[in-house]
Design an enzyme around this catalytic site. Structure first.
Site, PDB file in Angstrom:
ATOM      1  N   SER A 133       0.809  -1.217  -0.101  1.00 37.05           N
ATOM      2  CA  SER A 133      -0.060   0.151   0.003  1.00 37.05           C
ATOM      3  C   SER A 133       0.975   1.402   0.066  1.00 37.05           C
ATOM      4  O   SER A 133       1.943   1.270   0.448  1.00 37.05           O
ATOM      5  CB  SER A 133      -0.881   0.000   1.378  1.00 37.05           C
ATOM      6  OG  SER A 133      -1.441   1.167   1.621  1.00 37.05           O
ATOM      7  N   TYR A 157      -1.290  -0.847  10.863  1.00 31.96           N
ATOM      8  CA  TYR A 157      -1.877  -1.407   9.582  1.00 31.96           C
ATOM      9  C   TYR A 157      -0.616  -1.252   8.889  1.00 31.96           C
ATOM     10  O   TYR A 157      -0.004  -2.280   8.200  1.00 31.96           O
ATOM     11  CB  TYR A 157      -3.091  -0.792   9.124  1.00 31.96           C
ATOM     12  CG  TYR A 157      -3.180  -0.942   7.697  1.00 31.96           C
ATOM     13  CD1 TYR A 157      -3.497  -2.409   7.236  1.00 31.96           C
ATOM     14  CD2 TYR A 157      -3.084  -0.178   6.592  1.00 31.96           C
ATOM     15  CE1 TYR A 157      -3.740  -2.730   5.969  1.00 31.96           C
ATOM     16  CE2 TYR A 157      -3.102  -0.366   5.217  1.00 31.96           C
ATOM     17  CZ  TYR A 157      -3.585  -1.624   4.938  1.00 31.96           C
ATOM     18  OH  TYR A 157      -3.719  -1.975   3.572  1.00 31.96           O
ATOM     19  N   LYS A 161       2.493  -3.770   6.810  1.00 29.08           N
ATOM     20  CA  LYS A 161       2.664  -3.925   5.375  1.00 29.08           C
ATOM     21  C   LYS A 161       4.088  -3.759   5.233  1.00 29.08           C
ATOM     22  O   LYS A 161       4.625  -4.550   4.640  1.00 29.08           O
ATOM     23  CB  LYS A 161       2.097  -2.734   4.535  1.00 29.08           C
ATOM     24  CG  LYS A 161       0.509  -3.109   4.420  1.00 29.08           C
ATOM     25  CD  LYS A 161       0.074  -4.234   3.577  1.00 29.08           C
ATOM     26  CE  LYS A 161      -1.377  -4.659   3.416  1.00 29.08           C
ATOM     27  NZ  LYS A 161      -1.642  -5.834   2.872  1.00 29.08           N
TER      28      LYS A 161
HETATM   29  P1  NAD Z   1     -10.892  -6.897   1.609  1.00 26.45           P
HETATM   30  O1  NAD Z   1     -11.157  -6.571   3.151  1.00 26.45           O
HETATM   31  O2  NAD Z   1     -12.314  -6.629   0.893  1.00 26.45           O
HETATM   32  O3  NAD Z   1     -10.500  -8.201   1.328  1.00 26.45           O
HETATM   33  C1  NAD Z   1      -9.624  -8.991   1.994  1.00 26.45           C
HETATM   34  C2  NAD Z   1      -9.943 -10.478   2.194  1.00 26.45           C
HETATM   35  O4  NAD Z   1      -9.097 -11.074   3.017  1.00 26.45           O
HETATM   36  C3  NAD Z   1     -11.522 -10.251   2.751  1.00 26.45           C
HETATM   37  O5  NAD Z   1     -12.340 -11.114   1.822  1.00 26.45           O
HETATM   38  C4  NAD Z   1     -11.136 -11.247   4.110  1.00 26.45           C
HETATM   39  O6  NAD Z   1     -12.429 -12.083   4.296  1.00 26.45           O
HETATM   40  C5  NAD Z   1      -9.944 -11.951   3.887  1.00 26.45           C
HETATM   41  N1  NAD Z   1      -9.185 -12.214   4.881  1.00 26.45           N
HETATM   42  C6  NAD Z   1      -8.780 -11.553   5.911  1.00 26.45           C
HETATM   43  N2  NAD Z   1      -8.076 -12.132   6.884  1.00 26.45           N
HETATM   44  C7  NAD Z   1      -7.870 -13.515   6.360  1.00 26.45           C
HETATM   45  C8  NAD Z   1      -7.109 -14.476   6.704  1.00 26.45           C
HETATM   46  N3  NAD Z   1      -6.455 -14.694   7.879  1.00 26.45           N
HETATM   47  N4  NAD Z   1      -7.449 -15.753   5.970  1.00 26.45           N
HETATM   48  C9  NAD Z   1      -8.296 -15.771   4.774  1.00 26.45           C
HETATM   49  N5  NAD Z   1      -8.756 -14.848   4.466  1.00 26.45           N
HETATM   50  C10 NAD Z   1      -8.691 -13.677   5.223  1.00 26.45           C
HETATM   51  O7  NAD Z   1     -10.071  -5.728   0.973  1.00 26.45           O
HETATM   52  P2  NAD Z   1      -9.318  -5.370  -0.218  1.00 26.45           P
HETATM   53  O8  NAD Z   1      -9.691  -4.063  -0.360  1.00 26.45           O
HETATM   54  O9  NAD Z   1      -9.787  -6.171  -1.314  1.00 26.45           O
HETATM   55  O10 NAD Z   1      -7.780  -5.457   0.094  1.00 26.45           O
HETATM   56  C11 NAD Z   1      -6.921  -6.421  -0.524  1.00 26.45           C
HETATM   57  C12 NAD Z   1      -5.693  -6.080  -0.015  1.00 26.45           C
HETATM   58  O11 NAD Z   1      -4.942  -5.054  -0.547  1.00 26.45           O
HETATM   59  C13 NAD Z   1      -5.244  -6.199   1.573  1.00 26.45           C
HETATM   60  O12 NAD Z   1      -4.194  -6.825   1.755  1.00 26.45           O
HETATM   61  C14 NAD Z   1      -5.303  -4.764   1.713  1.00 26.45           C
HETATM   62  O13 NAD Z   1      -4.546  -4.533   2.937  1.00 26.45           O
HETATM   63  C15 NAD Z   1      -4.469  -4.257   0.439  1.00 26.45           C
HETATM   64  N6  NAD Z   1      -4.543  -2.896   0.135  1.00 26.45           N
HETATM   65  C16 NAD Z   1      -6.109  -2.523   0.100  1.00 26.45           C
HETATM   66  C17 NAD Z   1      -6.350  -0.987  -0.235  1.00 26.45           C
HETATM   67  C18 NAD Z   1      -7.904  -0.435  -0.249  1.00 26.45           C
HETATM   68  O14 NAD Z   1      -7.941   0.640  -0.114  1.00 26.45           O
HETATM   69  N7  NAD Z   1      -8.975  -1.268  -0.643  1.00 26.45           N
HETATM   70  C19 NAD Z   1      -5.066  -0.149  -0.475  1.00 26.45           C
HETATM   71  C20 NAD Z   1      -3.839  -0.861  -0.434  1.00 26.45           C
HETATM   72  C21 NAD Z   1      -3.596  -1.901  -0.244  1.00 26.45           C
HETATM   73  N1  UFG Z   2     -12.171  11.652   3.318  1.00 25.84           N
HETATM   74  C1  UFG Z   2     -13.203  12.461   3.752  1.00 25.84           C
HETATM   75  N2  UFG Z   2     -14.220  11.799   4.285  1.00 25.84           N
HETATM   76  C2  UFG Z   2     -14.421  10.607   4.517  1.00 25.84           C
HETATM   77  C3  UFG Z   2     -13.658   9.723   4.105  1.00 25.84           C
HETATM   78  C4  UFG Z   2     -12.193  10.061   3.467  1.00 25.84           C
HETATM   79  O1  UFG Z   2     -13.074  13.587   3.614  1.00 25.84           O
HETATM   80  O2  UFG Z   2     -15.397  10.170   4.909  1.00 25.84           O
HETATM   81  C5  UFG Z   2     -10.941  12.213   2.845  1.00 25.84           C
HETATM   82  C6  UFG Z   2      -9.676  11.730   3.412  1.00 25.84           C
HETATM   83  O3  UFG Z   2      -9.384  12.716   4.419  1.00 25.84           O
HETATM   84  C7  UFG Z   2      -8.649  11.643   2.379  1.00 25.84           C
HETATM   85  C8  UFG Z   2      -9.643  11.149   1.295  1.00 25.84           C
HETATM   86  O4  UFG Z   2     -10.841  11.343   1.467  1.00 25.84           O
HETATM   87  O5  UFG Z   2      -8.129  12.851   1.887  1.00 25.84           O
HETATM   88  C9  UFG Z   2      -9.251   9.505   0.899  1.00 25.84           C
HETATM   89  O6  UFG Z   2      -9.465   8.903   2.293  1.00 25.84           O
HETATM   90  P1  UFG Z   2      -9.632   7.458   2.232  1.00 25.84           P
HETATM   91  O7  UFG Z   2      -9.909   6.987   3.526  1.00 25.84           O
HETATM   92  O8  UFG Z   2     -10.511   7.148   1.104  1.00 25.84           O
HETATM   93  O9  UFG Z   2      -8.389   6.942   1.832  1.00 25.84           O
HETATM   94  P2  UFG Z   2      -6.736   6.932   2.443  1.00 25.84           P
HETATM   95  O10 UFG Z   2      -6.000   7.733   1.487  1.00 25.84           O
HETATM   96  O11 UFG Z   2      -7.010   8.094   3.628  1.00 25.84           O
HETATM   97  O12 UFG Z   2      -6.511   5.777   2.917  1.00 25.84           O
HETATM   98  C10 UFG Z   2      -6.399   4.677   1.682  1.00 25.84           C
HETATM   99  C11 UFG Z   2      -6.351   3.387   2.495  1.00 25.84           C
HETATM  100  C12 UFG Z   2      -5.543   2.828   3.542  1.00 25.84           C
HETATM  101  C13 UFG Z   2      -3.993   3.237   3.037  1.00 25.84           C
HETATM  102  C14 UFG Z   2      -4.046   4.607   2.508  1.00 25.84           C
HETATM  103  C15 UFG Z   2      -2.519   4.911   1.908  1.00 25.84           C
HETATM  104  O13 UFG Z   2      -7.855   3.284   3.046  1.00 25.84           O
HETATM  105  O14 UFG Z   2      -5.741   1.843   3.831  1.00 25.84           O
HETATM  106  O15 UFG Z   2      -4.954   4.750   1.558  1.00 25.84           O
HETATM  107  O16 UFG Z   2      -2.395   3.841   0.775  1.00 25.84           O
HETATM  108  F1  UFG Z   2      -3.308   3.032   4.154  1.00 25.84           F
END
Ligand code: NAD
Ligand code: UFG
Length: 346
Positions: A133, A157, A161
């Site tokens: 991330s 978190y 990572k």
């Molecule tokens: P998500 O929660 O939708 O998907 C993750 C899945 O992993 C879920 O279906 C959950 O049930 C499963 N899971 C969690 N722990 C588990 C375990 N111990 N064993 C088996 N399954 C398990 O999240 P996502 O948005 O699809 O994210 C996927 C990956 O990408 C994550 O590693 C997350 O940290 C990373 N990521 C997500 C974002 C974002 O904003 N969505 C940004 C950067 C990185």
């Molecule tokens: N924001 C609002 N109102 C809300 C939610 C978000 O104003 O209700 C704003 C935040 O302040 C930020 C932007 O919208 O400026 C994006 O916020 P998100 O929560 O959607 O995303 P972030 O960039 O804060 O976080 C995301 C992932 C994290 C990850 C991070 C960096 O959710 O898991 O990107 O990769 F760590």
């Protein structure tokens, strides 16, 4: 066997495959002709996504309900199938929750990754794509952010990572048979164009786009915009929103790179463009015809002013770049929300 034939016949294992990014990546891989095995413990997803995947892709996948921390379950899984590569999405992702429950986050994210790597080692499968991330860049000194920028963690978190990235770097240095792609995602949004799969957060969404779509569908009264005094052009926070289908295609490109080059890499997956909260709210309203009621509130603790990717390396190494623009991200996020007001539970 010919390499392309091998690729089609040996399935790819997707951990966290029932989740948001995992399910979209599964579709992209199946559309490219791969068979996939999804493993998920469903702690943050619904088994109903499987019916949707079947509607989109037929039976080119198998689902195994298991926890990646369960080594015996993983052994059984690898024993009965010849897995070509693993894409590891499984993990917990809520920043605020990680502050309250660091032990649980390290257990799933770090413990889960170690358990998976050990099972892969036992099975002789050493090709992995890992979900990292942009959070590993902390509060960046400048934007756009190249992969060489300093790494840091500002919450548990993010620390999980970073620890996993460090572990994977040590592993590839220690044993050249491992090929690992570390993909640093920026802000994934949007949904598959069918509206059949999408992001289904439980409870109040932490992230901006699902909050906006829930306001648009009438489930929440107004968006709280966290801060209008950031050092950005309009005072609201700036991020690099990337369509989840572009992100999914980035995983396919990374797999192809590992197969072709037989070496590891770390790349950003973003669009390379910064978009403010206000711009996203305005674009959503224009594209969907739904104005988003909002109010300005204090900054959210831990947020940064601006974060977007330098995408040069992904273009150069993977031949990949994002194709969907912000309007398309809004359009697809809205279609998913409008067709599924209660997510998968409707
Ligand atoms: P998500 O929660 O939708 O998907 C993750 C899945 O992993 C879920 O279906 C959950 O049930 C499963 N899971 C969690 N722990 C588990 C375990 N111990 N064993 C088996 N399954 C398990 O999240 P996502 O948005 O699809 O994210 C996927 C990956 O990408 C994550 O590693 C997350 O940290 C990373 N990521 C997500 C974002 C974002 O904003 N969505 C940004 C950067 C990185
Ligand atoms: N924001 C609002 N109102 C809300 C939610 C978000 O104003 O209700 C704003 C935040 O302040 C930020 C932007 O919208 O400026 C994006 O916020 P998100 O929560 O959607 O995303 P972030 O960039 O804060 O976080 C995301 C992932 C994290 C990850 C991070 C960096 O959710 O898991 O990107 O990769 F760590």
């Amino acid at each position: 066997m010919h390499e392309s034939t091998t690729r089609m016949t040996q399935p790819i294992l997707i951990t966290g495959g029932a989740g948001y990014i995992g399910s979209h990546t599964a579709v992209t891989l199946m559309e490219a002709g791969h068979r996939v095995v999804l493993v998920d413990n469903l702690c943050n997803s619904s088994a109903r996504v499987l019916d949707r995947l079947r509607r989109l892709c037929g039976d080119a996948f198998e689902f195994v309900q298991a926890d990646v921390r369960d080594g015996a379950a993983l052994d059984a899984l690898f024993e009965h199938r010849t897995i070509a590569s693993v894409i590891h999405f499984a993990g917990l992702k809520a920043v605020g929750e990680s502050v309250a429950q660091p032990l649980r986050y390290f257990d799933h994210n770090v413990g889960g990754t170690i358990s998976l790597l050990q099972a892969m080692e036992r099975a002789g499968v050493r090709r992995l794509v890992f979900s990292s991330s942009a959070t590993v860049y902390g509060d960046p000194a400048s934007v756009p952010i190249p992969e060489t920028a300093p790494l840091t963690a500002t919450n548990p978190y993010g620390r999980t990572k970073l620890v996993c990235e460090d572990l994977l770097r040590e592993l590839t240095h220690a044993d050249a048979r491992w090929q690992v792609a570390i993909l640093r995602y920026f802000n994934p949004v949007g949904a598959h164009e069918s509206g059949l799969i999408g992001e289904a957060p439980s409870g109040v969404p932490n992230n901006l786009m699902p909050y906006i779509t829930q306001v648009a569908v009438g489930q929440r009264d107004a968006l709280n915009i966290f801060g209008n005094d950031w050092p950005t052009p309009d005072g609201t926070g700036v991020r690099d929103y990337i369509h989840v289908m572009d992100l999914a295609r980035g995983h396919l490109a990374a797999l192809r790179y590992l197969e072709r080059e037989q070496k590891s890499l770390t790349v950003n997956l973003g669009t390379g463009t910064g978009v403010s909260v206000q711009q996203l709210v305005d674009t959503f309203a224009r594209v969907t015809g739904h104005p988003i009621a909002h109010r300005h509130v204090a900054r959210r603790p831990g947020d940064v002013a601006a974060c977007w990717a330098d995408t040069t390396l992904a273009r150069k190494l993977l031949g990949w770049q994002a194709e969907h623009d912000l309007a398309r991200m809004c359009e697809d996020a809205w279609r998913w929300q409008a067709m599924n007001p209660g997510g998968y539970e409707d």
